[in-house]
Design an enzyme around this catalytic site. Structure first.
Site, PDB file in Angstrom:
ATOM      1  N   THR A 173      -4.733   4.185   4.134  1.00  0.00           N
ATOM      2  CA  THR A 173      -4.600   5.349   5.025  1.00  0.00           C
ATOM      3  C   THR A 173      -4.933   6.605   4.219  1.00  0.00           C
ATOM      4  O   THR A 173      -4.619   6.698   3.024  1.00  0.00           O
ATOM      5  CB  THR A 173      -3.189   5.446   5.646  1.00  0.00           C
ATOM      6  OG1 THR A 173      -2.231   5.720   4.621  1.00  0.00           O
ATOM      7  CG2 THR A 173      -2.808   4.180   6.392  1.00  0.00           C
ATOM      8  N   GLY A 183      -7.862   7.391   3.399  1.00  0.00           N
ATOM      9  CA  GLY A 183      -8.917   6.978   2.453  1.00  0.00           C
ATOM     10  C   GLY A 183     -10.160   7.849   2.527  1.00  0.00           C
ATOM     11  O   GLY A 183     -11.134   7.598   1.809  1.00  0.00           O
ATOM     12  N   GLY A 198      -9.552  12.641  -1.460  1.00  0.00           N
ATOM     13  CA  GLY A 198      -8.719  12.653  -2.658  1.00  0.00           C
ATOM     14  C   GLY A 198      -8.304  11.301  -3.212  1.00  0.00           C
ATOM     15  O   GLY A 198      -9.134  10.430  -3.500  1.00  0.00           O
ATOM     16  N   ILE A 199      -7.001  11.122  -3.363  1.00  0.00           N
ATOM     17  CA  ILE A 199      -6.447   9.910  -3.976  1.00  0.00           C
ATOM     18  C   ILE A 199      -6.815   8.669  -3.167  1.00  0.00           C
ATOM     19  O   ILE A 199      -7.185   7.633  -3.728  1.00  0.00           O
ATOM     20  CB  ILE A 199      -4.910  10.055  -4.111  1.00  0.00           C
ATOM     21  CG1 ILE A 199      -4.591  11.081  -5.206  1.00  0.00           C
ATOM     22  CG2 ILE A 199      -4.249   8.718  -4.387  1.00  0.00           C
ATOM     23  CD1 ILE A 199      -3.125  11.481  -5.300  1.00  0.00           C
ATOM     24  N   GLY A 200      -6.728   8.761  -1.843  1.00  0.00           N
ATOM     25  CA  GLY A 200      -7.044   7.604  -0.993  1.00  0.00           C
ATOM     26  C   GLY A 200      -8.479   7.155  -1.187  1.00  0.00           C
ATOM     27  O   GLY A 200      -8.760   5.943  -1.282  1.00  0.00           O
ATOM     28  N   TYR A 251       9.436  17.944   0.737  1.00  0.00           N
ATOM     29  CA  TYR A 251       8.400  16.972   0.347  1.00  0.00           C
ATOM     30  C   TYR A 251       8.956  16.030  -0.724  1.00  0.00           C
ATOM     31  O   TYR A 251       8.798  14.814  -0.638  1.00  0.00           O
ATOM     32  CB  TYR A 251       7.182  17.749  -0.162  1.00  0.00           C
ATOM     33  CG  TYR A 251       6.117  16.917  -0.814  1.00  0.00           C
ATOM     34  CD1 TYR A 251       5.198  16.187  -0.045  1.00  0.00           C
ATOM     35  CD2 TYR A 251       5.996  16.856  -2.198  1.00  0.00           C
ATOM     36  CE1 TYR A 251       4.202  15.428  -0.648  1.00  0.00           C
ATOM     37  CE2 TYR A 251       5.009  16.102  -2.803  1.00  0.00           C
ATOM     38  CZ  TYR A 251       4.120  15.391  -2.031  1.00  0.00           C
ATOM     39  OH  TYR A 251       3.141  14.635  -2.629  1.00  0.00           O
TER      40      TYR A 251
HETATM   41  N1  LIG Z   1      -2.803  15.402  -5.423  1.00  0.00           N
HETATM   42  C1  LIG Z   1      -1.625  15.323  -6.012  1.00  0.00           C
HETATM   43  O1  LIG Z   1      -1.379  16.009  -7.026  1.00  0.00           O
HETATM   44  C2  LIG Z   1      -0.580  14.374  -5.498  1.00  0.00           C
HETATM   45  C3  LIG Z   1       0.534  14.133  -6.316  1.00  0.00           C
HETATM   46  C4  LIG Z   1       1.508  13.250  -5.886  1.00  0.00           C
HETATM   47  C5  LIG Z   1       1.370  12.597  -4.667  1.00  0.00           C
HETATM   48  N2  LIG Z   1       0.289  12.856  -3.882  1.00  0.00           N
HETATM   49  C6  LIG Z   1       0.214  12.114  -2.613  1.00  0.00           C
HETATM   50  O2  LIG Z   1      -1.019  11.428  -2.556  1.00  0.00           O
HETATM   51  C7  LIG Z   1      -1.412  11.275  -1.189  1.00  0.00           C
HETATM   52  C8  LIG Z   1      -2.830  11.780  -1.000  1.00  0.00           C
HETATM   53  O3  LIG Z   1      -2.877  13.142  -1.353  1.00  0.00           O
HETATM   54  P1  LIG Z   1      -4.213  13.866  -1.872  1.00  0.00           P
HETATM   55  O4  LIG Z   1      -3.844  14.705  -3.026  1.00  0.00           O
HETATM   56  O5  LIG Z   1      -5.324  12.902  -1.994  1.00  0.00           O
HETATM   57  O6  LIG Z   1      -4.439  14.882  -0.660  1.00  0.00           O
HETATM   58  P2  LIG Z   1      -5.639  15.125   0.366  1.00  0.00           P
HETATM   59  O7  LIG Z   1      -6.932  15.117  -0.351  1.00  0.00           O
HETATM   60  O8  LIG Z   1      -5.200  16.333   1.091  1.00  0.00           O
HETATM   61  O9  LIG Z   1      -5.570  13.858   1.300  1.00  0.00           O
HETATM   62  C9  LIG Z   1      -4.577  13.672   2.281  1.00  0.00           C
HETATM   63  C10 LIG Z   1      -5.036  12.527   3.151  1.00  0.00           C
HETATM   64  O10 LIG Z   1      -4.048  12.254   4.135  1.00  0.00           O
HETATM   65  C11 LIG Z   1      -4.677  12.253   5.411  1.00  0.00           C
HETATM   66  N3  LIG Z   1      -3.723  12.737   6.395  1.00  0.00           N
HETATM   67  C12 LIG Z   1      -2.962  13.848   6.360  1.00  0.00           C
HETATM   68  N4  LIG Z   1      -2.223  13.975   7.465  1.00  0.00           N
HETATM   69  C13 LIG Z   1      -2.522  12.901   8.240  1.00  0.00           C
HETATM   70  C14 LIG Z   1      -2.097  12.457   9.506  1.00  0.00           C
HETATM   71  N5  LIG Z   1      -1.183  13.120  10.234  1.00  0.00           N
HETATM   72  N6  LIG Z   1      -2.626  11.319   9.994  1.00  0.00           N
HETATM   73  C15 LIG Z   1      -3.546  10.627   9.291  1.00  0.00           C
HETATM   74  N7  LIG Z   1      -3.991  10.981   8.084  1.00  0.00           N
HETATM   75  C16 LIG Z   1      -3.486  12.115   7.569  1.00  0.00           C
HETATM   76  C17 LIG Z   1      -5.876  13.180   5.269  1.00  0.00           C
HETATM   77  O11 LIG Z   1      -6.906  12.850   6.207  1.00  0.00           O
HETATM   78  P3  LIG Z   1      -7.214  13.724   7.541  1.00  0.00           P
HETATM   79  O12 LIG Z   1      -6.976  15.160   7.191  1.00  0.00           O
HETATM   80  O13 LIG Z   1      -8.607  13.368   7.907  1.00  0.00           O
HETATM   81  O14 LIG Z   1      -6.223  13.218   8.547  1.00  0.00           O
HETATM   82  C18 LIG Z   1      -6.334  12.839   3.863  1.00  0.00           C
HETATM   83  O15 LIG Z   1      -7.135  11.699   3.859  1.00  0.00           O
HETATM   84  C19 LIG Z   1      -0.357  12.007  -0.360  1.00  0.00           C
HETATM   85  O16 LIG Z   1       0.606  11.087   0.096  1.00  0.00           O
HETATM   86  C20 LIG Z   1       0.257  12.965  -1.364  1.00  0.00           C
HETATM   87  O17 LIG Z   1       1.564  13.327  -1.017  1.00  0.00           O
HETATM   88  C21 LIG Z   1      -0.687  13.733  -4.256  1.00  0.00           C
END
Ligand SMILES: NC(=O)c1ccc[n+]([C@@H]2O[C@H](COP(=O)([O-])OP(=O)(O)OC[C@H]3O[C@@H](n4cnc5c(N)ncnc54)[C@H](OP(=O)(O)O)[C@@H]3O)[C@@H](O)[C@H]2O)c1
Length: 256
Positions: A12, A14, A17-19, A154
């Site tokens: 999910t 994907g 970013g991380i996904g 969060y």
């Molecule tokens: N980057 C960091 O430093 C960091 C650190 C710790 C944990 N994390 C965790 O890693 C995960 C990914 O974060 P990221 O940094 O890669 O951020 P990101 O680039 O903002 O990606 C977030 C992803 O979640 C999806 N998303 C958000 N809301 C959604 C919804 N309501 N329904 C379906 N998809 C949804 C977005 O896709 P759409 O917008 O297309 O829906 C996007 O693919 C998150 O769980 C975040 O909390 C990130």
């Protein structure tokens, strides 16, 4: 190489970013399956970049009908699912994180909905479509262990996610489904652009780097490698626990 040969995976979030980093790492190890997100343009772009073997399925993880559709569609196209990465989460559109004096009830509910409730129901709705012996990887956060300004809700949601890996591993023991949490530290992804204005981006990233013992932010590919381990049989004896991938930020202080 090919640690995930012919495994069917759903990641999910994907499409960013991380996904996306996890999807790339899975593809390189022979997996196929689905990436999901709400944004059709980034879904199309990311699916194309993965170069075959992966499909993009649009859906909002806070909507249980969308979740059911994601898993049903994946299983129809690829067969039952071996690896589920519950990654979608982070920032709620249009609602800033904030300290306790600023957060509204709606803001509280929306952050919990995206970062905790959706994780629980993503797993629940996947169950009819998962193979016994599947690996579920919840994406947590180092924020669950170390407070950062304006991130209390969060962080609490992610702490609960770490707990879910334990409780749900127990619930799913009879099916030999393992649930673990992979908690990233500060990873360079588009999320920072959602949190801070462009002109402050470099400064905010540097203030994170100053806290990271290895001296740099992580990359989505760093999390991808750890996710391959948790997805594969190499981690068969790892159940209901957490792996931190944070460059040492949580456990090592740089205090001089
Ligand atoms: N980057 C960091 O430093 C960091 C650190 C710790 C944990 N994390 C965790 O890693 C995960 C990914 O974060 P990221 O940094 O890669 O951020 P990101 O680039 O903002 O990606 C977030 C992803 O979640 C999806 N998303 C958000 N809301 C959604 C919804 N309501 N329904 C379906 N998809 C949804 C977005 O896709 P759409 O917008 O297309 O829906 C996007 O693919 C998150 O769980 C975040 O909390 C990130």
């Amino acid at each position: 190489m090919n640690k995930l040969e012919n495994k069917v995976a759903v990641i999910t979030g994907g499409n960013s970013g991380i996904g996306f980093g996890i999807a790339e790492a899975f593809k390189n190890e022979g997996a196929k399956g689905a990436i999901t997100g709400r944004n059709q343009a980034t879904l199309d772009y990311s699916t194309k970049a993965l170069g075959g073997g992966f499909t993009g399925i649009r859906g909002d993880v806070t909507n249980t009908s969308d979740l059911e559709n994601i898993f049903k569609t994946t299983a129809e196209q690829f067969g039952k699912i071996d690896v589920l990465v519950v990654n979608a989460g982070g920032v709620v559109d249009g609602i800033p994180m904030g300290s306790i004096s600023d957060v509204t009830e709606e803001g509280y509910d929306r952050y919990m909905d995206l970062n905790l409730r959706s994780a629980y129901f993503t797993i629940q709705k996947s169950l009819p479509y998962l193979n016994d012996g599947a690996s579920i990887i919840l994406i947590g956060s180092s924020a669950a262990h170390r407070a950062a300004p304006g991130m209390a809700i969060y962080s609490a949601a992610k702490a609960a996610v770490i707990s879910l890996a334990k409780g749900l591993s127990l619930d799913l023991l009879s099916r030999k489904i393992r649930v673990n949490t992979l908690s990233p530290g500060s990873i360079d992804t588009p999320v920072f652009g959602k949190l801070v204005p462009e002109e402050h981006l470099a400064q905010v990233k540097q203030s994170w780097i100053d806290l990271i013992p290895v001296g740099k932010q992580g990359l989505p590919s760093d999390i991808g490698k750890a996710a391959v381990f948790l997805a594969s049989d190499d981690s068969a004896f790892i159940v209901g626990t957490e792996i931190l991938s944070d460059g040492g930020m949580t456990n090592i202080s740089l205090m001089k």
